[in-house]
Design an enzyme around this catalytic site. Sequence first.
Site, mmCIF file in Angstrom:
data_model
loop_
_atom_site.group_PDB
_atom_site.id
_atom_site.type_symbol
_atom_site.label_atom_id
_atom_site.label_comp_id
_atom_site.label_asym_id
_atom_site.label_seq_id
_atom_site.Cartn_x
_atom_site.Cartn_y
_atom_site.Cartn_z
ATOM 1 N N ASP A 67 8.332 0.108 -24.379
ATOM 2 C CA ASP A 67 6.983 0.679 -24.999
ATOM 3 C C ASP A 67 7.199 2.083 -25.498
ATOM 4 O OD1 ASP A 67 3.865 0.437 -24.877
ATOM 5 O OD2 ASP A 67 4.186 2.392 -23.744
ATOM 6 N N GLU A 112 0.940 -4.502 -16.009
ATOM 7 C CA GLU A 112 0.836 -5.730 -16.627
ATOM 8 C C GLU A 112 1.460 -6.938 -15.668
ATOM 9 O OE1 GLU A 112 -0.513 -6.351 -19.514
ATOM 10 O OE2 GLU A 112 -0.666 -4.369 -20.532
ATOM 11 N N LYS A 120 7.117 4.346 -28.814
ATOM 12 C CA LYS A 120 6.328 5.289 -29.122
ATOM 13 C C LYS A 120 6.979 6.580 -29.806
ATOM 14 C CE LYS A 120 2.812 3.993 -25.652
ATOM 15 N NZ LYS A 120 2.512 3.850 -24.318
ATOM 16 N N GLY A 176 -6.217 3.600 -21.230
ATOM 17 C CA GLY A 176 -7.701 3.760 -20.691
ATOM 18 C C GLY A 176 -8.764 3.209 -21.777
HETATM 19 N N1 HSE Z 1 1.365 0.032 -21.118
HETATM 20 C C1 HSE Z 1 1.076 1.372 -21.881
HETATM 21 C C2 HSE Z 1 1.238 2.338 -20.950
HETATM 22 C C3 HSE Z 1 -0.479 1.311 -22.032
HETATM 23 O O1 HSE Z 1 1.501 2.109 -19.544
HETATM 24 O O2 HSE Z 1 1.148 3.722 -21.069
HETATM 25 C C4 HSE Z 1 -0.924 2.404 -23.233
HETATM 26 O O3 HSE Z 1 -0.033 2.463 -24.472
#
Ligand code: HSE
Length: 402
Positions: free
Chosen positions: A196, A185, A200, A297
């Site tokens: 992130d 990003e 998760k 994706g």
């Molecule tokens: N930004 C996340 C990654 C996208 O790079 O895994 C998928 O959750």
Amino acid sequence: MVQVAVLGYGTVGSGVVEVIETNHDSILAKAGVDLQVKYVLDLREFPGDPIEKKLVHDYDVIVNDPEVDIVVEVMGGTNPAYTFTKRALEAGKSVCTSNKELVARHGTELQQIAGEHHASYLFEASCGGGIPIIRPLRTSLTADVIDEITGILNGTTNYILSKMIDEGLEFEEVLRDAQQKGYAERNPEADVEGHDACRKIAILSSLAYGKCVDFTDIYTEGITRITSADIQYAKAMKKTIKLLAYSSRQENQVMAMVAPYLVDKNDPLYAVNGVFNAIFVHGNMLGDAMFYGQGAGKEATASAVVGDVIEEAQMLGKGVVASWSPEKQVLTDVSGTSKRFFVRVKGSAADSSAAEKAFGKIEVVDAGLAQEYGFVTECMTEAEYEDRASKMENVLGMLRIR
Ligand code: HSE
């Protein structure tokens, strides 16, 4: 016929429409579900796009339409995604999402609201993109007591680390290249700082251990401090570096953390490269299992989202039960967890006596770098490591060893 509304016509949203339309007949044949996209919500116009006639800009049209059974929230961010999800569930519509931020922050509450309205809130695509991991944890593995999850859960950081290792480049250089290619990003903070992956592992741990794991309680380090020198040491030790999201349960004690680790070449996670993700799960009856595939994706993520749409369609009027209890899972402090550490220090390997004095038995690692060397400690707690490292003045960096 089951009517679906898709919130957000970005990468994942357009993928969801594509999967539903392309695979309509095979979904009907295999799952007995006749899916139709009735609305797509987006602020933008899409002149000439096949969804042009289904496009709405006002969410009220969707939430007030009794024909809409399922809402797919693929907008990202927490607002208005949270409000829209809540309103849909309160109207008795099921919702599914790829939005890990929303699930990590509000998943417990949204599942409860779904239950109160005989609806479902599902989020397979929130972890590991197209890899089936949430459903296996929620259904196939319920006979097991899961005691460890270790995941490479972020494709961006795995791509960056893989490229640093393959090409011997520095973090900033690879990040710029990844941004130019669209793999990272423009604001990469959530990925490179580990947030992130943290969200998760919080979701997966809540599922595996049955209580709500708050992602803000999880100790998290990203990859921004990894240098090409670290990579050289990793290679000298025949290891690689991976950003691991880890959690474990022993009796009723749960710990979780996200950090870069040195991973040995015999480890199944060693060969997970580029934007791929993998989740290693250990259960008391299952033993070891690993789930591997595309962690992001358009099509892969959309495939996981539509899998949820199908399950929700099959459970209309009943709802899929919540995946974990709203009770908060208290996490144990990572400072008490044990592992070996790799430490880089200024100076010459010939004079490692100060390191031995501070750490006791060590294995010196010489990667041929000028004016520094590395060493691997015996197994010790994080607190013990901190205490011993504070007795040395020349520590350049540390990596944990899986
Ligand atoms: N930004 C996340 C990654 C996208 O790079 O895994 C998928 O959750």
